[in-house]
Structures are given as structure tokens and as C-alpha cells.
Write an enzyme that holds these catalytic residues in place. Structure first.
Site: not given
Length: 567
Positions: A326, A421
Site C-alpha cells: 500500500e 489483499e
């Protein structure tokens, strides 16, 4: 017959027609009669149904005399008839169910009749194995007794047609992130219970779900009990030669557990991603946020090289890495910002060349963040120097649409895409999460070229821990460790299991059409099996045909249910 001219008091539209169908079952299971309206009605439809014995007598099934209501706006209802096993060797027994429509909004003028067929145990073999999970949790990954036989009897139901001659991407696997916290709580199980759980998760037995892909954090993620790197230094000190690099922080829980998993499945694929480098490499000297200082790009590339080499020395092969989890999220603990330009620079001048020099074949996968920013991976792939080092791009779905995977794939069809994810929350519902994640994470990612589909955390404790200070406090594991000899299976377990149990590594996605409220994806396995995963995203039961090679079977799924069909 009396005929009336149309007026304001008499509707001119053709009212719906009610039909009843059923599927044969093996004795001991329910015969399910599905009552279907040809179109939704503006008012409720009621049907009185009653069973009548045929060759099946009162000892073979529970007689039924009840009213089934199809709510306004919906198109189907269900009547279940319980059957019983006996020691007699009948090939098949039958009874009838007659329905009389009692509401005045249908065009049925005579009773409607369907046959219930009960096969003796072991007499009739279904062409298709059918595994079901319902949103109300009354059925969870259970093999059904329905006898599904391919035929050519015409009907008016919607079709899902599977075509194995049209192929797409190969599949690397399905699974979860094995966080440091996951390893910690799984290791708190007793030896016997831990082995039982690991066999169930990673084995290939009848009661196993065959997880084939794991994601790891390189050092700590937010689902460790505290942040750390593999080369932490006292404040103000650096280690540019990485002489202090060590996997010691993961030698207590994560690495020993991985070794046990590899005994069960030596071929499991492993991806690894850092949440943060050592803080002395960052411009804010903090685990949270900040960016990698340019003077440490080369050092950080060697950090990855050492990680892969030392894991290999432990018998653990890292198939792929991402430079940063991220990279546009600076608020997690740990975390780091890495822009697309910074990531491209790091890859083309440091990470890619250093992997080549060290003879490392581990794939480099970029981005690893949400579907709302496909421009990020496209920026890197458009860099002519960075591009050759990149295997593909990884995505999450906390923002954007799953079709972003196809956007990137279509721009660079020679590069892979991955789905790495998606979390389920402690306050989420089983029914809502099952529908959404099957539709988007499993079916959606695969229909948009992904080579894998991963949910987030594999395991946690009853307090949704461990996690760092500021880390995710609501992330629900696929399993919850409830004691030294007990664990529970959560919705994430079933989301992944509907694929991982039946679609092994090396399977290939094949063509299948979507139809109405039904989301689906199909595969051909290395052993030649066809696997079709279907999710009913609508608000009522759906009857449909599975069509293959010119024949079809008719089946149904309740609202929010998921079925995996194998033949």
C-alpha cells in the site's frame, strides 16, 4: 368461457405462470421443489402444496401439506420434503407434489404437479459434484446429494455456458496473508490441534481446503504485536553494509510455522511484501509514513536480496516480492509512502539489477494497492527501463473497481496481474461478506485476469489481535484461535475454500458467460476437471442451467448462496 372487454378495472397484461420443478436426491436428503413464477408479480402469490404417495410410501418421506408464498417482486419459492434411508434395495422411489394456486394474480387454471424422485444409496451417480455455502450459515462448504445429470431436455431457464476451448490466464493459487500475528496465535495451539488445523488448511485430504498461496510481510506488518525490521539500529545509527541484518524476529513463530506448512505442501507459492524498511533509511525516522531516502535505494535493494537468500537458506523459496505494501497509505503502523516514480526508479536502477547480479529469479510485482489508481502501475510499466524487470501488478479493493485489473492487463497483456489483499471486518455479516467477496475477490479478480486471489489475515485471537499500536483492530482472520485445543472458521475461510479446495495451482481459467444475478467463473484443472464457481447476487432463488458440450443440467441457488460445481 366468459370473455370481458378490457377496462380500467381489468388488467390487460398477461399474469405470471407458476411452475414446479425438482431434482432427484439420494435417500436421506431433502427433495427440493422449486416453485417459479414466469415473471415477478406485483402481489404475493400463494400456492397450496400437498404430497401424494407413489412407489415411495409414508416410510420413505415426510408428507407435506402446506402453503408456499412467493413474495411480491420475487419469482420463486421452495418446498422441502424430508426423505429417509432404509435397508431396502429399491432403484428409485417416486411421489408427487401437487400445487394449487390460491392467489388471483396468476394464469394457472389447473393444479401443477411435479415428481419427487428418491434414489437408493449408491444406485445413481451424479455427473457433477456440488458444494454449497448459504448466506444464513445453515450450510457451509458441504457436498450436496443432488443428482445432477447432463441431458438435453429443453427448458426456459437461464444458461451459464462453459467453453473449455477458450482459455485465459493460468492460476497460481488462492489463500491468505500469513501475518506474524497469525503465526503467533496458531503456534499457541496444542501440537495435535495445530497439526489438525494445518492439515485442514494446507493439505489435500477430504477435509482439507488446499490453500495454495501465501503472502508474507517482510519484517512486521500491522498484524504483528509490535513493529520491527530485519536491521533495526539505535537512534542516529545506520548500517549501510547490512551487517546486522537478521531474521531473528521471525525465527520464533513465522519461520518455524512456514516450515511445517511446507512439509504439508512443498509447492505452495509465497509472495513477500514490506510494510516499512528500517527506519534509519526513511526521511522521518519513523515506522509510520515517511519515504525511503534516495541515498538508501541501493542499500534497500540489498535488504531484499539478503531476505530472499536467508529465507532460501531456511528452505523457504520466495516466489515473488512487492517493493511496498500500500505505497499510497502513510497512516498504518508500519507503513511508507512510495510514489510510482520512486518505485520505478528503485526497480530500474537498484532492485532489478541487484536481483540479476545475485542470480535471483524471484518475481518483482509492483503497486500492491487499491483498484482506484491503475495509473500507478501503468506509470511504472510505461517506463522502458523499469518494465523488463517487472512481472506484473498487484491490487487490493478498498477503493475502485475490480475491472482495473483488466485495464492494466489490456495495456500490457504480457504482464501478469494479481489480487493480494481484502479484509473482512469484525462487525461484518457472514451473508454480506460471502456475497461481496465471492463476487469481487474470487470471481471478479479471476474474470479480470488475476493469477491469484488472496484474502487478508489467516488467523487471529478472540480480540482480533495481535496488532501493532494503531494497526488494524477489526481485521477478522479466516480462523479464530479460541483456545489451546479449539478454533473457529470465519467467513474468509469459506470465501477462499470455494476456490482453493477445487482449483489447484496450474489450473487455467476457461470461458463462461455471466447471467442476470449470477456471477461465475470457470476453470480447467491440470487433471482435466472442469470447475465452475457461481454466486447468486440477487434477492431471490435463481434456477439456471449449466451448459457444457451441448448438454446441460438444471440447478438452483438461494439468494446469497455460493456453489462450486465439479465435473
Amino acid at each position: 368461457m366468459l370473455k370481458c372487454s378490457p377496462s380500467n378495472d381489468v388488467p390487460t397484461a398477461t399474469p405470471p405462470v407458476v411452475t414446479i420443478t425438482s431434482t432427484p436426491v439420494t435417500e436421506g436428503y431433502d427433495v427440493i421443489f422449486t416453485l417459479t413464477l414466469s415473471k415477478p408479480s406485483t402481489v404475493a402469490t400463494t400456492v397450496n402444496v400437498v404430497t401424494t404417495s407413489g412407489t415411495a410410501g409414508p416410510g420413505d418421506y415426510t408428507s407435506l401439506n402446506t402453503t408456499i408464498t412467493i413474495a411480491a417482486g420475487q419469482t420463486s419459492g421452495i418446498a422441502n420434503v424430508i426423505t429417509y434411508s432404509d435397508s431396502l434395495a429399491e432403484t428409485a422411489e417416486t411421489f408427487t407434489l401437487t400445487g394449487i394456486v390460491t392467489s388471483n394474480n396468476t394464469s394457472n387454471l389447473v393444479p401443477i404437479v411435479a415428481t419427487g424422485t428418491i434414489f437408493d444409496n449408491g444406485i445413481v451417480i451424479s455427473d457433477i459434484d456440488f458444494w454449497l455455502t448459504k448466506g444464513d450459515q445453515s450450510v457451509k462448504l458441504q457436498k450436496q446429494s443432488s443428482v445432477l445429470v447432463f441431458g438435453t431436455t429443453n427448458n426456459g431457464y437461464q444458461n451459464i455456458e462453459v467453453n473449455e476451448t477458450q482459455t485465459f490466464q493460468s492460476v497460481d493459487g488462492f489463500g491468505f496473508t500469513l501475518t506474524g500475528g497469525s503465526a503467533q496465535v496458531i503456534n499457541q495451539l496444542s501440537t495435535v490441534k495445530k497439526q489438525e488445523l494445518l492439515q485442514e488448511l494446507f493439505g489435500s485430504g477430504t477435509n482439507s481446503i488446499g490453500i495454495s498461496y501465501l503472502r508474507l510481510s517482510i519484517a512486521a506488518s500491522d498484524l504483528n504485536d509490535a513493529p520491527f525490521s530485519y536491521d533495526d539500529m539505535p537512534t542516529g545509527q545506520t548500517d549501510v553494509n547490512l551487517t546486522g541484518f537478521s531474521l531473528a524476529s521471525d525465527m520464533t513463530n513465522l519461520i518455524p510455522l512456514l516450515k511445517q506448512i511446507l512439509v504439508i505442501n512443498p509447492n505452495i507459492k509465497i509472495m513477500a511484501t514490506p510494510w516499512s524498511p528500517p527506519v534509519w533509511m526513511k526521511d522521518n525516522n519513523n515506522y509510520i509514513g515517511g519515504s525511503l531516502q534516495p541515498q538508501y535505494y541501493g542499500v534497500y535493494a540489498q535488504y531484499f536480496v539478503k531476505y530472499i537468500q536467508k529465507m532460501k537458506a531456511e528452505g523457504i523459496t520466495i516466489d515473488a516480492i512487492c517493493p511496498q505494501n500500500e505505497p499510497l497509505n502513510p497512516g498504518n503502523n508500519p507503513s511508507m509512502v512510495m510514489t510510482a516514480v520512486q518505485q520505478a526508479t528503485f526497480i530500474k536502477y537498484n532492485l532489478g539489477p541487484d536481483f540479476q547480479t545475485a542470480g535471483i529469479s524471484t518475481k518483482i510485482i509492483i503497486y500492491d494497492h487499491n483498484c482506484d489508481r491503475p495509473d500507478y502501475p501503468l506509470t511504472i510499466l510505461n517506463d522502458a527501463t523499469a518494465n523488463p524487470y517487472v512481472d506484473g501488478s498487484a491490487f487490493h479493493l478498498y477503493g475502485g473497481d475490480i475491472s482495473a485489473l483488466s485495464t492494466v492487463h489490456n495495456a500490457f497483456p504480457n504482464k501478469n496481474v494479481y489480487f493480494t489483499e481484502q479484509w473482512t471486518s469484525s462487525d461484518g455479516s457472514f451473508s454480506g461478506d460471502l456475497k461481496w467477496h465471492l463476487k469481487n475477490v474470487v470471481i471478479g479478480s479471476m474474470r479480470n485476469w488475476s493469477k491469484n486471489a488472496l484474502e487478508w489475515n489467516l488467523a487471529n485471537n478472540t480480540s482480533y489481535g495481535p496488532h501493532t499500536s494503531g494497526g488494524c483492530s477489526q481485521c477478522k482472520g479466516a480462523v479464530t484461535i479460541t483456545g489451546a485445543d479449539s478454533f473457529t472458521r470465519n467467513v474468509g475461510y469459506y470465501i477462499i475454500a470455494h476456490a482453493s479446495k477445487f482449483v489447484p495451482t496450474g489450473s487455467v481459467r476457461i470461458a463462461s458467460n455471466t447471467s442476470g444475478n449470477l456471477s461465475d467463473v470457470a476453470f480447467k484443472t491440470p487433471s482435466g476437471k472442469i470447475v465452475l464457481i457461481v454466486e447468486n447476487d440477487g434477492n431471490s432463488s435463481e434456477i439456471f442451467n449449466i451448459k457444457y458440450n451441448g448438454k446441460w443440467v438444471t440447478t438452483s441457488l438461494e439468494s446469497g448462496a455460493v456453489g462450486t460445481y465439479i465435473w
